[in-house]
Design a protein around this motif. Structure first.
Motif, PDB file in Angstrom:
ATOM      1  N   VAL A  61       0.847  -1.208   0.000  1.00 24.97           N
ATOM      2  CA  VAL A  61       0.000   0.000   0.000  1.00 24.97           C
ATOM      3  C   VAL A  61       0.874   1.247   0.000  1.00 24.97           C
ATOM      4  CG1 VAL A  61      -1.668   1.314   1.365  1.00 24.97           C
ATOM      5  CG2 VAL A  61      -1.901  -1.170   1.152  1.00 24.97           C
ATOM      6  N   ASN A  62       1.916   1.176   0.808  1.00 25.60           N
ATOM      7  CA  ASN A  62       2.859   2.292   0.903  1.00 25.60           C
ATOM      8  C   ASN A  62       3.476   2.578  -0.461  1.00 25.60           C
ATOM      9  OD1 ASN A  62       3.776   4.131   2.621  1.00 25.60           O
ATOM     10  ND2 ASN A  62       5.210   2.809   3.707  1.00 25.60           N
ATOM     11  N   LEU A  63       3.868   1.494  -1.163  1.00 25.45           N
ATOM     12  CA  LEU A  63       4.478   1.643  -2.482  1.00 25.45           C
ATOM     13  C   LEU A  63       3.505   2.311  -3.438  1.00 25.45           C
ATOM     14  CD1 LEU A  63       6.478  -1.610  -3.257  1.00 25.45           C
ATOM     15  CD2 LEU A  63       7.330   0.715  -3.017  1.00 25.45           C
ATOM     16  N   ALA A  64       2.243   1.878  -3.365  1.00 26.42           N
ATOM     17  CA  ALA A  64       1.237   2.418  -4.273  1.00 26.42           C
ATOM     18  C   ALA A  64       1.052   3.912  -4.040  1.00 26.42           C
ATOM     19  CB  ALA A  64      -0.083   1.677  -4.073  1.00 26.42           C
ATOM     20  N   LEU A  65       1.266   4.358  -2.816  1.00 23.15           N
ATOM     21  CA  LEU A  65       1.037   5.769  -2.493  1.00 23.15           C
ATOM     22  C   LEU A  65       2.290   6.619  -2.654  1.00 23.15           C
ATOM     23  CD1 LEU A  65      -1.227   5.462   0.658  1.00 23.15           C
ATOM     24  CD2 LEU A  65      -1.892   6.252  -1.606  1.00 23.15           C
ATOM     25  N   THR A  66       3.406   5.975  -3.029  1.00 23.55           N
ATOM     26  CA  THR A  66       4.683   6.694  -3.042  1.00 23.55           C
ATOM     27  C   THR A  66       4.609   7.997  -3.831  1.00 23.55           C
ATOM     28  OG1 THR A  66       5.872   4.644  -2.846  1.00 23.55           O
ATOM     29  CG2 THR A  66       7.102   6.516  -3.659  1.00 23.55           C
ATOM     30  N   ARG A  67       4.039   7.914  -5.044  1.00 16.91           N
ATOM     31  CA  ARG A  67       4.022   9.095  -5.909  1.00 16.91           C
ATOM     32  C   ARG A  67       3.308  10.259  -5.226  1.00 16.91           C
ATOM     33  NH1 ARG A  67       4.137  10.667 -11.194  1.00 16.91           N
ATOM     34  NH2 ARG A  67       5.000   8.725 -11.929  1.00 16.91           N
ATOM     35  N   ARG A  68       2.162   9.968  -4.634  1.00 15.62           N
ATOM     36  CA  ARG A  68       1.413  11.043  -3.963  1.00 15.62           C
ATOM     37  C   ARG A  68       2.173  11.569  -2.752  1.00 15.62           C
ATOM     38  NH1 ARG A  68      -4.299   9.919  -2.192  1.00 15.62           N
ATOM     39  NH2 ARG A  68      -4.118  12.100  -1.643  1.00 15.62           N
ATOM     40  N   ARG A  69       2.827  10.640  -2.041  1.00 20.40           N
ATOM     41  CA  ARG A  69       3.535  11.066  -0.847  1.00 20.40           C
ATOM     42  C   ARG A  69       4.674  12.006  -1.205  1.00 20.40           C
ATOM     43  NH1 ARG A  69       4.569   6.220   1.258  1.00 20.40           N
ATOM     44  NH2 ARG A  69       6.763   6.335   0.708  1.00 20.40           N
ATOM     45  N   VAL A  70       5.388  11.657  -2.276  1.00 23.46           N
ATOM     46  CA  VAL A  70       6.492  12.521  -2.686  1.00 23.46           C
ATOM     47  C   VAL A  70       5.956  13.882  -3.121  1.00 23.46           C
ATOM     48  CG1 VAL A  70       8.209  12.832  -4.494  1.00 23.46           C
ATOM     49  CG2 VAL A  70       8.090  10.682  -3.251  1.00 23.46           C
ATOM     50  N   ARG A  71       4.803  13.876  -3.810  1.00 28.50           N
ATOM     51  CA  ARG A  71       4.249  15.155  -4.260  1.00 28.50           C
ATOM     52  C   ARG A  71       3.786  16.012  -3.095  1.00 28.50           C
ATOM     53  NH1 ARG A  71       0.891  13.445  -9.222  1.00 28.50           N
ATOM     54  NH2 ARG A  71      -0.716  13.244  -7.643  1.00 28.50           N
ATOM     55  N   ALA A  72       3.533  15.362  -1.955  1.00 28.53           N
ATOM     56  CA  ALA A  72       3.047  16.133  -0.799  1.00 28.53           C
ATOM     57  C   ALA A  72       4.169  16.835  -0.052  1.00 28.53           C
ATOM     58  CB  ALA A  72       2.302  15.206   0.162  1.00 28.53           C
ATOM     59  N   ILE A  73       5.419  16.462  -0.350  1.00 30.53           N
ATOM     60  CA  ILE A  73       6.538  17.110   0.347  1.00 30.53           C
ATOM     61  C   ILE A  73       6.781  18.475  -0.276  1.00 30.53           C
ATOM     62  CG2 ILE A  73       8.980  16.947   0.923  1.00 30.53           C
ATOM     63  CD1 ILE A  73       8.706  13.922   0.652  1.00 30.53           C
ATOM     64  N   GLY A  74       6.890  19.472   0.552  1.00 29.11           N
ATOM     65  CA  GLY A  74       7.169  20.798   0.003  1.00 29.11           C
ATOM     66  C   GLY A  74       7.800  21.701   1.031  1.00 29.11           C
ATOM     67  N   TYR A  75       8.424  22.778   0.558  1.00 29.59           N
ATOM     68  CA  TYR A  75       8.970  23.751   1.490  1.00 29.59           C
ATOM     69  C   TYR A  75       8.849  25.138   0.899  1.00 29.59           C
ATOM     70  CZ  TYR A  75      13.147  23.780  -1.455  1.00 29.59           C
ATOM     71  OH  TYR A  75      14.009  23.892  -2.502  1.00 29.59           O
ATOM     72  N   ARG A  76       8.846  26.124   1.780  1.00 33.63           N
ATOM     73  CA  ARG A  76       8.780  27.513   1.341  1.00 33.63           C
ATOM     74  C   ARG A  76       9.796  28.305   2.135  1.00 33.63           C
ATOM     75  NH1 ARG A  76       4.025  30.462   2.404  1.00 33.63           N
ATOM     76  NH2 ARG A  76       4.953  31.917   0.964  1.00 33.63           N
ATOM     77  N   LEU A  77      10.507  29.190   1.453  1.00 39.69           N
ATOM     78  CA  LEU A  77      11.432  30.075   2.152  1.00 39.69           C
ATOM     79  C   LEU A  77      10.704  31.385   2.355  1.00 39.69           C
ATOM     80  CD1 LEU A  77      14.565  29.249   0.032  1.00 39.69           C
ATOM     81  CD2 LEU A  77      14.106  28.492   2.341  1.00 39.69           C
ATOM     82  N   ARG A  78      10.227  31.610   3.571  1.00 39.70           N
ATOM     83  CA  ARG A  78       9.545  32.874   3.843  1.00 39.70           C
ATOM     84  C   ARG A  78      10.570  33.907   4.283  1.00 39.70           C
ATOM     85  NH1 ARG A  78       3.998  31.486   6.989  1.00 39.70           N
ATOM     86  NH2 ARG A  78       5.411  30.821   8.620  1.00 39.70           N
TER      87      ARG A  78
END
Lengths: 518, 159
Positions: free
Chosen positions: B61-78
């Motif tokens: 299940v984790n493998l199947a969600l990998t793509r979405r999980r990676v897309r959820a990672i983000g950062y912002r330099l405020r």
């Protein structure tokens, strides 16, 4: 050291012993230090070993010696006196030389910027600590050291066991020395007069020892304010008796009694008795360590002292307390007692009451005591408003200045959802939680390291979220679950903003630099 | 939607190549679990085989969600702080003022190095913050590190 820093002339009013110690040159510790730091133990162990292995040793060194008679007579009769004396004398000399060299090689210096210690005979260590990074200065007087008139000065820095220890110094000078180090660390521009002791110290060595032994923990000449909290003996005993471990001990005893009376076997005692003894020693230790507890505000921070025979007395400069938790064990509730713990950046090796690191600032106190201690530790918390606020934080059932959990959170916090909430007050962030184990957590804004908001599937289903305030590691975790999702987002944004602003305007690393010179 | 969302929404995302790294790592893990599970099955240790089976299913299940999980990672330099987010099921947002930085680590695992990716770890005095940005291209990671060091220097705060 090659770099000889020109030190500024020290104000004349600083007591002469301290002026000498802080002149930036290398100094040695109290001559009894090697003995106090394990010398006595070493000799005692040697004595025990010799006493136990007497027969073997005699057989080893005097093979012709029979079983009869006294070995001393044997030595004299056979003319071995010279050899025996040489051996004993040689050993003694070796010990004394070892102690002497280790004492000679251990030196320290205190300049306007750093305190530096170098020690070791074969493996040299050199530790240098910046004064403006001091997290606290602790004066520990173990029982035996007090007999010698010696005290240990521990300057704690952030980090694990990152202390500079000056063990041992002459006891009388340590209080003044600490004040002088703190004055230098505070960055005060005014070279103000540190109050000089008005009482003339007793001349006789014995009288002086007695004086030091009987003197209160806080040097009265230091213009020390009275301890704001007094723990009466009854309250101390009560707080220890009605602690969580008592419940556990009682359950254990009850279980053992039931077990023995139903089965008629006494094997259970083998398991129960040692733990009962363990509990007993825990109570005694906690009791003696909390005796003579004092807490007082000084110009250079909060001073906390405790101990009857071995005493410890620590000054925490402003801005060194990373979070504060006021909590109440269940059994203390009828008496309305509370305890206060803090997170600090330093871990000292010396232990406080209850054998934990010195994080318990107030072992037990009523609501008025809590208010007084919080006023000392959080300078923004002053006035009737703060008192009312702390009251509400401690015992309120909700519906006040806090942003509390919505009613749908009752599924997750069935008892506490009405008071499970947060609030931003000037200078601090406050979390309140728990209806059975009531807790109030206060994080000073300039000490906040980072903030997080989290949401798992269950919380998402109920439109709730959890927030965490990150500070340095310690007994307190500043987190709050099951609050409204939108409120959490607003809180997150607001905290991130005030954290930046507060850390910019924070000057506590040189806490008195703002004061005008005299 | 009940999802957590911050008012601002211009996240900088990590490299999509991180999906490959995560997939490979996840598959290796899955293979090990499957091998152990099959071995235990052949040895007739039923309960352990079942446990490994459950772990394997979670890993899939984790493998199947990998793509979405990676897309959820983000950062912002405020302006004054770094904002970091990750997770879909377990969402987590962290804000760290630059002045709180104690040090910055750049780590490269074997698979990530092959794809030219680095992981940047922002360390503060608090252990719980856990700001670790995976899947940054090497050049970007180094540039980000230098930027963080310089802004931390200009906004330095004590502990």
């Amino acid at each position: 050291m090659s770099e000889a820093r020109p030190t500024e002339p020290v104000a004349t009013s600083v007591p002469e012993t301290v002026a000498r110690l802080t002149d930036g040159e290398w100094h040695r510790l109290h001559p009894a230090s090697p003995l106090l730091k394990g010398g006595i133990a070493l000799i005692a162990i040697l004595g025990i070993v010799i006493a136990n292995l007497r027969e073997r040793l005699i057989a080893l060194f005097l093979p012709h010696y029979g079983e009869q008679g006294d070995p001393v007579n044997y030595i004299i009769d056979n003319g071995y006196v010279l050899q025996a004396l040489l051996i004993v004398g040689g050993l003694l000399l070796l010990f004394i030389a070892g102690f002497y060299v280790s004492w000679r090689m251990h030196s320290f210096r205190i300049t306007d910027e750093v305190v530096e210690v170098r020690s070791g005979i074969l493996f040299r260590t050199n530790r240098k600590a910046r004064l403006d990074r001091i997290q606290g200065i602790n004066i520990v007087r173990p029982f035996i050291a007090r007999l010698f008139g010696a005290a240990k000065l521990e300057i704690s820095q952030a980090g694990h066991d990152a202390n500079v220890q000056l063990s041992y110094l002459a006891s009388g000078a340590t209080d003044d020395l600490r004040r002088e180090i703190l004055r230098r660390a505070s960055g005060t521009r005014a070279r103000e007069a540190a109050a000089v002791s008005g009482t003339t110290p007793a001349q006789n060595v014995l009288d002086r020892r007695v004086d030091e032994f009987l003197a209160p923990e806080l040097d009265p000449a230091a213009a020390a304010p009275e301890s704001v909290v007094k723990i009466h003996l009854g309250r101390l005993v009560g707080s220890i008796v009605f602690s969580g471990s008592t419940v556990f001990a009682l359950l254990l005893v009850a279980g053992a009694i039931v077990w023995i009376s139903t089965t008629g076997e006494y094997y259970a005692l083998i398991f129960v008795l040692p733990s009962i003894i363990g509990f007993g020693s825990y109570y005694v230790r906690r009791f003696t360590k909390s005796l003579r507890y004092t807490i007082a505000g000084t110009p250079d921070g909060v001073r906390v002292g405790f101990g009857l025979l071995s005493t410890s007395n620590e000054t925490l400069p402003p801005g060194r307390i990373h979070s504060v938790e006021v909590s109440q064990p269940l059994l203390w509730r009828p008496a309305d007692w509370w305890q206060i713990r803090v997170n600090r950046a330093s871990r000292t090796s010396s232990r406080g009451a209850e054998n934990q690191a010195n994080t318990t600032i107030m072992p037990v106190g009523n609501r008025a005591d809590v208010t007084k201690v919080l006023e000392l530790m959080l300078p923004d918390f002053i006035g009737p408003e703060a008192v009312a606020f702390i009251e509400s934080g401690l015992v309120s059932k909700g519906a006040d200045g806090f942003t509390n959990s919505p009613s749908r959170a009752a599924w997750l916090r069935p008892l506490s959802w009405r008071r499970n909430g947060f609030r931003i007050v000037p200078g601090s962030l406050v979390l309140r939680k728990g209806a059975i184990w009531r807790r109030l957590i206060i994080v000073p804004q300039p000490r906040l390291q980072s903030v997080a908001v989290k949401q798992g599937p269950l919380l998402r289903l109920m439109r709730l979220a959890a927030v965490e305030l990150h500070t340095v590691a310690g007994p307190i975790r500043a987190d709050l679950g099951a609050i409204d999702q939108d409120a959490a987002i607003v809180f997150f944004g607001e905290v991130a903003r005030v954290a930046v602003r507060a850390s910019h305007s924070d000057t506590t690393h040189r806490w008195r630099s703002g004061e005008a010179p005299e | 939607m009940n999802r957590l969302e911050l008012p601002e929404n211009d996240w900088r995302r990590v490299s999509p190549k991180l999906v490959v790294v995560e997939l490979l790592g996840g598959m290796i893990f899955l293979l090990v679990v499957l091998a152990a599970g099959i071995a235990l099955y052949l040895l007739h240790v039923w309960w352990a085989a079942t446990a490994f089976g459950v772990v394997a299913i979670i890993a899939i299940v984790n493998l199947a969600l990998t793509r979405r999980r990676v897309r959820a990672i983000g950062y912002r330099l405020r302006e004054d702080d770094l904002l970091f987010r990750r997770g879909i099921m377990w969402q987590r947002f962290v804000a760290v003022p630059y002045g709180r930085m104690q040090l910055v680590d750049i780590n490269r695992g074997p698979i990530a190095r092959g794809l030219g990716l680095s992981e940047l770890k922002f360390v503060t005095a608090a252990a719980a913050a856990g700001v670790t940005i995976p899947g940054l291209p090497e050049a970007e990671a180094e540039e980000l590190r230098d930027h963080l060091v310089s802004v931390a220097e200009s906004r330095r705060a004590g502990l």
